[in-house]
Design a protein around this motif. Structure first.
Motif, PDB file in Angstrom:
ATOM      1  N   ALA A  12       0.826  -1.204   0.000  1.00 56.84           N
ATOM      2  CA  ALA A  12       0.000   0.000   0.000  1.00 56.84           C
ATOM      3  C   ALA A  12       0.863   1.257   0.000  1.00 56.84           C
ATOM      4  N   GLY A  13       1.914   1.266   0.826  1.00 48.26           N
ATOM      5  CA  GLY A  13       2.800   2.417   0.866  1.00 48.26           C
ATOM      6  C   GLY A  13       3.507   2.635  -0.455  1.00 48.26           C
ATOM      7  N   LEU A  14       3.967   1.535  -1.086  1.00 48.05           N
ATOM      8  CA  LEU A  14       4.646   1.654  -2.373  1.00 48.05           C
ATOM      9  C   LEU A  14       3.701   2.158  -3.449  1.00 48.05           C
ATOM     10  N   MET A  15       2.440   1.714  -3.416  1.00 48.39           N
ATOM     11  CA  MET A  15       1.470   2.178  -4.399  1.00 48.39           C
ATOM     12  C   MET A  15       1.193   3.668  -4.264  1.00 48.39           C
ATOM     13  N   VAL A  16       1.122   4.161  -3.042  1.00 46.18           N
ATOM     14  CA  VAL A  16       0.916   5.603  -2.837  1.00 46.18           C
ATOM     15  C   VAL A  16       2.090   6.387  -3.415  1.00 46.18           C
ATOM     16  N   VAL A  17       3.315   5.902  -3.175  1.00 44.84           N
ATOM     17  CA  VAL A  17       4.502   6.573  -3.713  1.00 44.84           C
ATOM     18  C   VAL A  17       4.487   6.550  -5.241  1.00 44.84           C
ATOM     19  N   LEU A  18       4.135   5.406  -5.833  1.00 46.14           N
ATOM     20  CA  LEU A  18       4.089   5.306  -7.291  1.00 46.14           C
ATOM     21  C   LEU A  18       3.045   6.252  -7.875  1.00 46.14           C
ATOM     22  N   CYS A  19       1.882   6.316  -7.254  1.00 56.55           N
ATOM     23  CA  CYS A  19       0.838   7.232  -7.744  1.00 56.55           C
ATOM     24  C   CYS A  19       1.289   8.688  -7.656  1.00 56.55           C
ATOM     25  N   LEU A  20       2.034   9.006  -6.606  1.00 56.72           N
ATOM     26  CA  LEU A  20       2.574  10.363  -6.466  1.00 56.72           C
ATOM     27  C   LEU A  20       3.574  10.650  -7.581  1.00 56.72           C
ATOM     28  N   VAL A  21       4.455   9.690  -7.877  1.00 58.78           N
ATOM     29  CA  VAL A  21       5.436   9.852  -8.953  1.00 58.78           C
ATOM     30  C   VAL A  21       4.735  10.025 -10.294  1.00 58.78           C
ATOM     31  N   TRP A  22       3.733   9.188 -10.564  1.00 58.15           N
ATOM     32  CA  TRP A  22       3.020   9.276 -11.846  1.00 58.15           C
ATOM     33  C   TRP A  22       2.209  10.560 -11.944  1.00 58.15           C
ATOM     34  N   GLY A  23       1.676  11.029 -10.818  1.00 52.37           N
ATOM     35  CA  GLY A  23       0.956  12.300 -10.830  1.00 52.37           C
ATOM     36  C   GLY A  23       1.879  13.475 -11.087  1.00 52.37           C
ATOM     37  N   LEU A  24       3.139  13.348 -10.642  1.00 56.88           N
ATOM     38  CA  LEU A  24       4.126  14.411 -10.839  1.00 56.88           C
ATOM     39  C   LEU A  24       4.695  14.417 -12.247  1.00 56.88           C
ATOM     40  N   GLN A  25       4.502  13.319 -12.967  1.00 57.78           N
ATOM     41  CA  GLN A  25       5.113  13.157 -14.289  1.00 57.78           C
ATOM     42  C   GLN A  25       4.753  14.297 -15.239  1.00 57.78           C
ATOM     43  N   GLN A  26       3.448  14.530 -15.458  1.00 61.79           N
ATOM     44  CA  GLN A  26       3.031  15.590 -16.376  1.00 61.79           C
ATOM     45  C   GLN A  26       3.395  16.977 -15.866  1.00 61.79           C
TER      46      GLN A  26
END
Length: 307
Positions: A12-26
């Motif tokens: 769950a923690g890793l998924m939150v971090v990944l979503c944050l990274v992908w949200g920051l991408q654009q």
């Protein structure tokens, strides 16, 4: 065959971090756009990440065998390149927060495609409700926002490109699930996508005039973030999660990425969020949650009833 686990705290923690990274991408692409054109950023990051994936496969002694997978590999590579061609062009006209919401409608289109191709992926009523909710949100975001004359007309065009990018991403998912790529190592599938994106988007950047590169610290920082963190580390971490945890549980987090993207775009780029677009985005996020997380939601409801 290895049994996939339910979500634990680490996943769950890793998924939150990944979503944050992908949200920051654009947001990162848009922030660096004055120094390095968006499409050029995506082409170069794909080339660097493809080299890193190829090196990782050599270290792991994984064979780069194209036998039996080159046709679907070329197709997913083309769709991946098309997705980011639309993103790169769309970011010239619309905001990062708009782009991330429309791009992450991909689970909706993937669910519709899989419903058509695979009997095991038939949609349940709760998912159909989510799809209707998401399409209502898309319509509201398109026509409820400030898309009047002048630049706002360009915003409408950029939003449309972002939505088409979501369609291309959804089609990529369908091809992977319905071809021999479903049983190949994740690194090989990722290599197909990244290599094709580099080979196709580099000449596209030249043809479309997205070739400007002023080597400022911001340009290099964005390129390094896109290539190493987004296209290499985060994608491999995602594939690792898919191998060890239930995909239905991981999909529950998919709505976080556009949420992070909207917040980060408003915070870091001072992007204005129109009321109509915000209402539409909420509908889209709820629709994604119902489509991707219907299994988790049903299990949660059953648990509460049993309690």
């Amino acid at each position: 065959m290895e049994m996939r686990k339910a979500l634990d705290g680490r996943a769950a923690g890793l998924m939150v971090v990944l979503c944050l990274v992908w949200g920051l991408q654009q947001v990162a692409i848009k922030a660096a756009a004055p120094d390095i054109a968006p499409l050029l950023q995506i082409a170069l990051r794909s080339g660097v990440a493809a080299a890193l994936v190829g090196l990782l496969m050599l270290v792991r002694r994984e064979r780069l065998s194209l036998a039996g997978t080159w046709r679907p590999g070329l197709l997913v590579g083309f769709l991946f390149a098309l997705e980011y061609l639309l993103v790169g062009e769309g970011l010239r006209y619309t905001s990062a927060s708009h782009m991330v919401v429309f791009l992450y409608t991909a689970p909706i289109f993937a669910a519709l495609g899989l419903q058509w191709r695979l009997p095991s992926e038939r949609l349940v009523p709760l998912q159909w409700m989510g799809i209707l909710l998401a399409f209502a949100g898309i319509a509201l975001a398109f026509f409820g926002g400030d898309h009047g004359g002048g630049f706002s007309g360009d915003v409408f065009f950029g939003d449309l490109l972002g939505l088409l990018g979501g369609v291309a991403w959804g089609a990529t998912t369908v091809v992977i699930r319905c071809s021999r790529l479903a049983g190949t190592p994740a690194a090989l599938t990722l290599f197909y996508q990244l290599a094709a994106a580099f080979l196709l988007l580099t000449p596209a950047a030249v043809a479309l005039g997205q070739w400007g590169f002023d080597p400022t610290p911001l340009a290099w920082s964005s390129l390094a973030f896109q290539a190493v963190v987004v296209s290499f580390v985060s994608f491999l971490a995602w594939f690792w999660l898919l191998r060890h945890y239930l995909a239905s549980r991981l999909g529950v987090f998919s709505f976080l990425t556009p949420l992070f993207g909207v917040v980060l775009g408003a915070w870091l780029l001072d992007e204005a969020i129109e009321r109509g677009f915000l209402m539409g985005a909420v509908f889209v996020l709820l629709g994604i949650l119902l489509v991707s997380g219907h299994g988790w939601l049903k299990a949660l409801l059953r648990g509460r009833r049993a309690a």
